[in-house]
Design a protein around this motif. Structure first.
Motif, PDB file in Angstrom:
ATOM      1  N   THR A  34       0.846  -0.998  -0.509  1.00 30.28           N
ATOM      2  CA  THR A  34      -0.118  -0.352   0.053  1.00 30.28           C
ATOM      3  C   THR A  34       1.309   1.118   0.359  1.00 30.28           C
ATOM      4  OG1 THR A  34       0.042  -0.122   2.468  1.00 30.28           O
ATOM      5  CG2 THR A  34      -1.733  -1.081   1.504  1.00 30.28           C
ATOM      6  N   ASP A  35       0.466   2.651  -0.261  1.00 32.83           N
ATOM      7  CA  ASP A  35       1.159   3.362  -0.073  1.00 32.83           C
ATOM      8  C   ASP A  35       1.919   3.855   0.970  1.00 32.83           C
ATOM      9  OD1 ASP A  35       2.077   6.100  -1.431  1.00 32.83           O
ATOM     10  OD2 ASP A  35       0.576   7.187  -0.056  1.00 32.83           O
ATOM     11  N   TYR A  37       2.077   2.012   2.915  1.00 29.27           N
ATOM     12  CA  TYR A  37       3.711   1.072   3.919  1.00 29.27           C
ATOM     13  C   TYR A  37       4.507   1.545   3.096  1.00 29.27           C
ATOM     14  CZ  TYR A  37       5.971  -3.452   5.385  1.00 29.27           C
ATOM     15  OH  TYR A  37       7.051  -4.098   5.856  1.00 29.27           O
ATOM     16  N   LEU A  56       2.539   2.817  -7.215  1.00 28.68           N
ATOM     17  CA  LEU A  56       1.270   3.757  -6.636  1.00 28.68           C
ATOM     18  C   LEU A  56       0.525   4.803  -7.344  1.00 28.68           C
ATOM     19  CD1 LEU A  56       2.849   2.278  -3.211  1.00 28.68           C
ATOM     20  CD2 LEU A  56      -0.010   2.172  -4.334  1.00 28.68           C
ATOM     21  N   THR A  77      -3.342  -3.634  -4.072  1.00 26.78           N
ATOM     22  CA  THR A  77      -2.545  -4.902  -3.736  1.00 26.78           C
ATOM     23  C   THR A  77      -2.857  -6.154  -3.090  1.00 26.78           C
ATOM     24  OG1 THR A  77       0.010  -4.798  -2.268  1.00 26.78           O
ATOM     25  CG2 THR A  77      -1.945  -3.966  -1.321  1.00 26.78           C
ATOM     26  N   GLN A 135      -6.845   6.262  -4.930  1.00 28.51           N
ATOM     27  CA  GLN A 135      -5.984   6.112  -4.097  1.00 28.51           C
ATOM     28  C   GLN A 135      -5.540   3.737  -3.403  1.00 28.51           C
ATOM     29  OE1 GLN A 135      -9.437   5.569  -0.838  1.00 28.51           O
ATOM     30  NE2 GLN A 135     -10.284   7.241  -1.629  1.00 28.51           N
ATOM     31  N   SER A 136      -5.037   4.377  -2.535  1.00 26.62           N
ATOM     32  CA  SER A 136      -4.100   2.391  -2.470  1.00 26.62           C
ATOM     33  C   SER A 136      -5.315   2.421  -1.864  1.00 26.62           C
ATOM     34  CB  SER A 136      -2.838   2.973  -1.763  1.00 26.62           C
ATOM     35  OG  SER A 136      -1.911   1.948  -2.084  1.00 26.62           O
ATOM     36  N   LEU A 137      -5.135   0.926  -2.518  1.00 24.43           N
ATOM     37  CA  LEU A 137      -6.139  -0.040  -1.948  1.00 24.43           C
ATOM     38  C   LEU A 137      -5.862  -1.492  -1.288  1.00 24.43           C
ATOM     39  CD1 LEU A 137      -9.496   0.936  -3.925  1.00 24.43           C
ATOM     40  CD2 LEU A 137      -8.483   1.128  -1.723  1.00 24.43           C
ATOM     41  N   SER A 138      -5.902  -2.034  -0.806  1.00 22.31           N
ATOM     42  CA  SER A 138      -5.287  -3.740  -0.391  1.00 22.31           C
ATOM     43  C   SER A 138      -6.828  -4.640  -0.346  1.00 22.31           C
ATOM     44  CB  SER A 138      -5.087  -4.060   1.088  1.00 22.31           C
ATOM     45  OG  SER A 138      -5.772  -3.506   2.101  1.00 22.31           O
ATOM     46  N   TRP A 159      -1.928  -7.049   5.026  1.00 19.59           N
ATOM     47  CA  TRP A 159      -1.455  -5.311   4.843  1.00 19.59           C
ATOM     48  C   TRP A 159      -0.970  -4.918   6.716  1.00 19.59           C
ATOM     49  CZ3 TRP A 159       2.502  -4.900   2.963  1.00 19.59           C
ATOM     50  CH2 TRP A 159       2.975  -5.335   1.275  1.00 19.59           C
TER      51      TRP A 159
END
Length: 178
Positions: A34-35, A37, A56, A77, A135-138, A159
């Protein structure tokens, strides 16, 4: 970098005109981490780190360019992915992947490729997906959001587990993370 960054840019260059023909298009840039992390953690090597953080940033930038045109871009991710390559590396198959836990205990948080696939499907079916634009997602966070599960019915949140259990050096325990 050519395979990990340039390919994303070339694909976008050719695919985005098709995506923008109608409102509601979705671009999902798949990366590792993720962004949040990756911002604070060095990822294995200069080139790997650069590649994963670049993807990202691509989703973030595409979100700015596509949002006003009715499309959405996100970075997604998976967690610790039980891909064919990882299963081969540990000498196991999907049917017996837990046999690798004696050697790699934190592999207990791993997920199948279908889990991240279900995350993409949930995003694509969401009429309000634009709320995630840029956005950054998991996969784990999206499983909580949308209610989907991995093949075994669990919801691995790798994560969160990596930050709270693995990185601090705690013993492998997926209780509350799976």
């Amino acid at each position: 970098l050519r395979l990990a960054v340039e390919t994303h840019a070339i694909t976008s260059h050719h695919a985005l005109p098709l995506l923008l023909r109608r409102p509601g298009g979705l671009v999902v840039e798949v990366t590792d981490g993720t962004d949040a992390y990756n911002r604070d953690h060095y990822r294995n090597s200069f080139f790997y780190d650069l590649a994963k953080t670049s993807v990202l940033r691509m989703a973030f930038s595409l979100g700015h360019e596509l949002g006003p045109r009715g499309a959405t871009a996100v970075a997604l991710t998976p967690g610790w992915l039980r891909s064919e390559m990882m299963l081969d590396h540990f000498g196991v198959r999907e049917e017996n992947w837990r046999d690798a836990l004696d050697r790699v205990p934190h592999f207990a948080i791993s997920e199948t490729p279908r889990y991240v696939g279900r995350a993409v499907a949930a995003l694509a079916a969401d009429p309000d997906v634009a709320r995630f634009n840029g956005q950054s997602l998991s996969s784990g966070a999206l499983a909580r959001e949308y209610g989907f599960t991995d093949l075994d019915g669990s919801r691995p949140d790798a994560w969160r587990y990596i930050v709270e259990v693995q990185d601090p050096g705690r013993p492998a325990d997926v209780t509350g993370y799976r």
